[in-house]
Write a protein that holds these residues in place. Structure first.
Motif, PDB file in Angstrom:
ATOM      1  N   ILE A  92      49.912  52.420  40.981  1.00  0.00           N
ATOM      2  CA  ILE A  92      49.210  52.769  39.736  1.00  0.00           C
ATOM      3  C   ILE A  92      47.746  52.347  39.718  1.00  0.00           C
ATOM      4  O   ILE A  92      46.972  52.848  38.928  1.00  0.00           O
ATOM      5  N   GLY A  93      47.373  51.416  40.600  1.00  0.00           N
ATOM      6  CA  GLY A  93      46.001  50.900  40.558  1.00  0.00           C
ATOM      7  C   GLY A  93      44.998  51.866  41.169  1.00  0.00           C
ATOM      8  O   GLY A  93      45.170  52.337  42.283  1.00  0.00           O
ATOM      9  N   ASP A  94      43.925  52.160  40.423  1.00  0.00           N
ATOM     10  CA  ASP A  94      42.804  52.942  40.964  1.00  0.00           C
ATOM     11  C   ASP A  94      41.729  52.003  41.486  1.00  0.00           C
ATOM     12  O   ASP A  94      40.995  52.317  42.406  1.00  0.00           O
ATOM     13  N   VAL A  95      41.649  50.836  40.824  1.00  0.00           N
ATOM     14  CA  VAL A  95      40.721  49.781  41.231  1.00  0.00           C
ATOM     15  C   VAL A  95      41.461  48.457  41.071  1.00  0.00           C
ATOM     16  O   VAL A  95      42.165  48.260  40.071  1.00  0.00           O
ATOM     17  N   PHE A  96      41.312  47.565  42.045  1.00  0.00           N
ATOM     18  CA  PHE A  96      41.920  46.238  41.944  1.00  0.00           C
ATOM     19  C   PHE A  96      40.824  45.201  41.742  1.00  0.00           C
ATOM     20  O   PHE A  96      39.812  45.217  42.454  1.00  0.00           O
ATOM     21  N   ALA A  97      41.019  44.329  40.769  1.00  0.00           N
ATOM     22  CA  ALA A  97      40.059  43.252  40.506  1.00  0.00           C
ATOM     23  C   ALA A  97      40.751  41.912  40.713  1.00  0.00           C
ATOM     24  O   ALA A  97      41.745  41.614  40.043  1.00  0.00           O
ATOM     25  N   ILE A  98      40.256  41.139  41.669  1.00  0.00           N
ATOM     26  CA  ILE A  98      40.774  39.774  41.829  1.00  0.00           C
ATOM     27  C   ILE A  98      39.903  38.896  40.946  1.00  0.00           C
ATOM     28  O   ILE A  98      38.740  38.616  41.265  1.00  0.00           O
ATOM     29  N   ASN A  99      40.445  38.506  39.797  1.00  0.00           N
ATOM     30  CA  ASN A  99      39.700  37.677  38.849  1.00  0.00           C
ATOM     31  C   ASN A  99      39.905  36.200  39.190  1.00  0.00           C
ATOM     32  O   ASN A  99      40.806  35.856  39.955  1.00  0.00           O
ATOM     33  N   LYS A 100      39.069  35.352  38.596  1.00  0.00           N
ATOM     34  CA  LYS A 100      39.095  33.904  38.899  1.00  0.00           C
ATOM     35  C   LYS A 100      38.949  33.705  40.411  1.00  0.00           C
ATOM     36  O   LYS A 100      39.663  32.924  41.041  1.00  0.00           O
ATOM     37  N   ALA A 101      38.000  34.491  40.986  1.00  0.00           N
ATOM     38  CA  ALA A 101      37.814  34.529  42.439  1.00  0.00           C
ATOM     39  C   ALA A 101      37.184  33.257  43.001  1.00  0.00           C
ATOM     40  O   ALA A 101      36.943  33.163  44.205  1.00  0.00           O
ATOM     41  N   ASP A 102      36.893  32.274  42.122  1.00  0.00           N
ATOM     42  CA  ASP A 102      36.394  30.990  42.593  1.00  0.00           C
ATOM     43  C   ASP A 102      37.546  30.046  42.940  1.00  0.00           C
ATOM     44  O   ASP A 102      37.334  28.926  43.389  1.00  0.00           O
ATOM     45  N   ARG A 103      38.782  30.530  42.738  1.00  0.00           N
ATOM     46  CA  ARG A 103      39.957  29.709  43.031  1.00  0.00           C
ATOM     47  C   ARG A 103      40.315  29.745  44.506  1.00  0.00           C
ATOM     48  O   ARG A 103      39.994  30.702  45.212  1.00  0.00           O
TER      49      ARG A 103
ATOM     50  N   LYS B 109      37.843  44.482  44.227  1.00  0.00           N
ATOM     51  CA  LYS B 109      36.619  43.792  43.810  1.00  0.00           C
ATOM     52  C   LYS B 109      36.949  42.376  43.345  1.00  0.00           C
ATOM     53  O   LYS B 109      38.032  42.140  42.801  1.00  0.00           O
ATOM     54  N   ARG B 110      36.018  41.471  43.539  1.00  0.00           N
ATOM     55  CA  ARG B 110      36.208  40.089  43.084  1.00  0.00           C
ATOM     56  C   ARG B 110      35.362  39.819  41.844  1.00  0.00           C
ATOM     57  O   ARG B 110      34.187  40.219  41.794  1.00  0.00           O
ATOM     58  N   THR B 111      35.961  39.154  40.867  1.00  0.00           N
ATOM     59  CA  THR B 111      35.222  38.804  39.641  1.00  0.00           C
ATOM     60  C   THR B 111      35.545  37.373  39.214  1.00  0.00           C
ATOM     61  O   THR B 111      36.620  36.844  39.520  1.00  0.00           O
ATOM     62  N   VAL B 112      34.589  36.771  38.532  1.00  0.00           N
ATOM     63  CA  VAL B 112      34.847  35.525  37.790  1.00  0.00           C
ATOM     64  C   VAL B 112      34.371  35.855  36.374  1.00  0.00           C
ATOM     65  O   VAL B 112      33.212  35.641  36.013  1.00  0.00           O
ATOM     66  N   ALA B 113      35.273  36.445  35.602  1.00  0.00           N
ATOM     67  CA  ALA B 113      34.905  37.001  34.293  1.00  0.00           C
ATOM     68  C   ALA B 113      34.306  35.955  33.364  1.00  0.00           C
ATOM     69  O   ALA B 113      33.368  36.238  32.617  1.00  0.00           O
ATOM     70  N   SER B 114      34.823  34.740  33.419  1.00  0.00           N
ATOM     71  CA  SER B 114      34.337  33.689  32.516  1.00  0.00           C
ATOM     72  C   SER B 114      32.854  33.389  32.748  1.00  0.00           C
ATOM     73  O   SER B 114      32.154  32.935  31.845  1.00  0.00           O
TER      74      SER B 114
END
Length: 312
Positions: free
Chosen positions: A182-193, A221-226
């Motif tokens: 189902i994923g069109d885009v994958f975001a690895i959030n909290k990528a500082d972990r 894609k990698r994100t650190v949303a905070s």
């Protein structure tokens, strides 16, 4: 002016009333939707899904702000678990997006799952259409994040973003929940972990093995949303996906499939109502239950008999 006309004229109060009407199945709901339907189909609908604790609300908040900086208007439907007492949404994602509520170009609505599978209320599709008709450029649908039935998000979105977090066993969850499909885009959030590289490599490997995607290979894609890191790049990728959908003709195919599913759901609902009305008026249902329970009749023949009486 009626509510639908007020929505089209840009009244935020009417917008809120219209969503309440469809959510609570008021008598006016169908008329509102009939009037608004010709004005839909323009917004880019983005689904945000993934495991609980992945930071979906924070990411949605940052994405909305990024789109606002581009001058686009944004609608957000946050699907929350439902209170067993009032039937209302209990998490209140708006708490996490409090500064967005002051922005006139953003409209946020929390909706309860009302026990529907996958955390997506049956009324989500109508709420998306109302925001679309109101003139929102982008509409986010953020789900609860309940696992296997999370795939329901596909029915409501043009672009689906799956949010993952290192250290939650997401690699196993991805396989289990069918999330790769189902994923069109994958975001690895909290990528500082710790563990982000391992998760990224495993995701890439699974996506390479997955043959579902042909023309569009879902990027990771990698994100650190905070800290608002990686959000601009994620917005660019979402834009690239929407461009791909438009140029390849996949957008038409997706939306046609969505329309088909909506028609079938409405048919299902309408037939169900007619059957219930018939059973109440005939007063014969309890007798049929007893006959089936005592093995005088089988349930399959009884259902066919009822449908024959209702549909003839």
């Amino acid at each position: 002016m009626n509510i639908a006309e007020q929505v089209l004229a840009g009244s935020r109060r009417a917008l809120s009333k219209a969503i309440t009407a469809v959510e609570n199945e008021y008598d006016t709901a169908v008329d509102i939707m009939k009037a608004l339907y010709p004005h839909t189909g323009r917004a880019h609908v983005i689904g945000i899904t993934g495991a609980p604790g992945a930071g979906k609300s924070t990411l949605t908040d940052k994405l909305a702000k990024a789109y606002r900086r581009q001058g686009k208007t944004v609608g957000i439907i946050a699907i929350d678990p439902t209170s067993p007492f009032s039937g209302g949404a209990i998490l209140g994602d708006r708490i996490r997006m409090v500064d967005l509520t002051m922005d006139e170009g953003v409209f946020i609505r929390s909706m309860g799952t009302r026990g529907s599978l996958g955390g997506l209320s049956r009324k989500t599709a109508e709420a998306v259409k109302i925001l679309d008709a109101f003139g929102m450029d982008v509409v986010f649908v953020e789900t609860v994040g309940v696992g296997q039935s999370e795939v329901d998000i596909v029915k409501a979105a043009d672009t689906t973003i799956v949010v993952m977090v290192p250290g939650l066993g997401d690699d196993i969850q991805a396989i289990k929940a069918g999330i790769l499909e189902i994923g069109d885009v994958f975001a690895i959030n909290k990528a500082d972990r710790e563990g982000v590289d391992k998760l990224h490599v495993e995701l890439d490997m699974m996506l390479d093995l997955n043959q579902e995607h042909t023309d569009w290979r879902p990027p990771v894609k990698r994100t650190v949303a905070s800290r608002d890191e990686g959000v601009t790049e994620l917005v660019e990728t979402i834009g690239e996906h929407f461009e791909y959908l438009q140029t390849s003709g996949a957008l038409t195919v997706r939306r046609r499939e969505r329309t088909k599913n909506e028609l079938l759901d409405l048919l299902d609902e309408e037939i169900g109502r007619k059957v219930m009305r018939h059973l109440q008026e005939s007063g014969n249902f309890d007798n049929l239950v007893i006959q089936v329970e005592q093995r005088e009749k089988d349930p399959y023949s009884v259902v066919r008999e009822i449908l024959h009486q209702v549909l003839r």
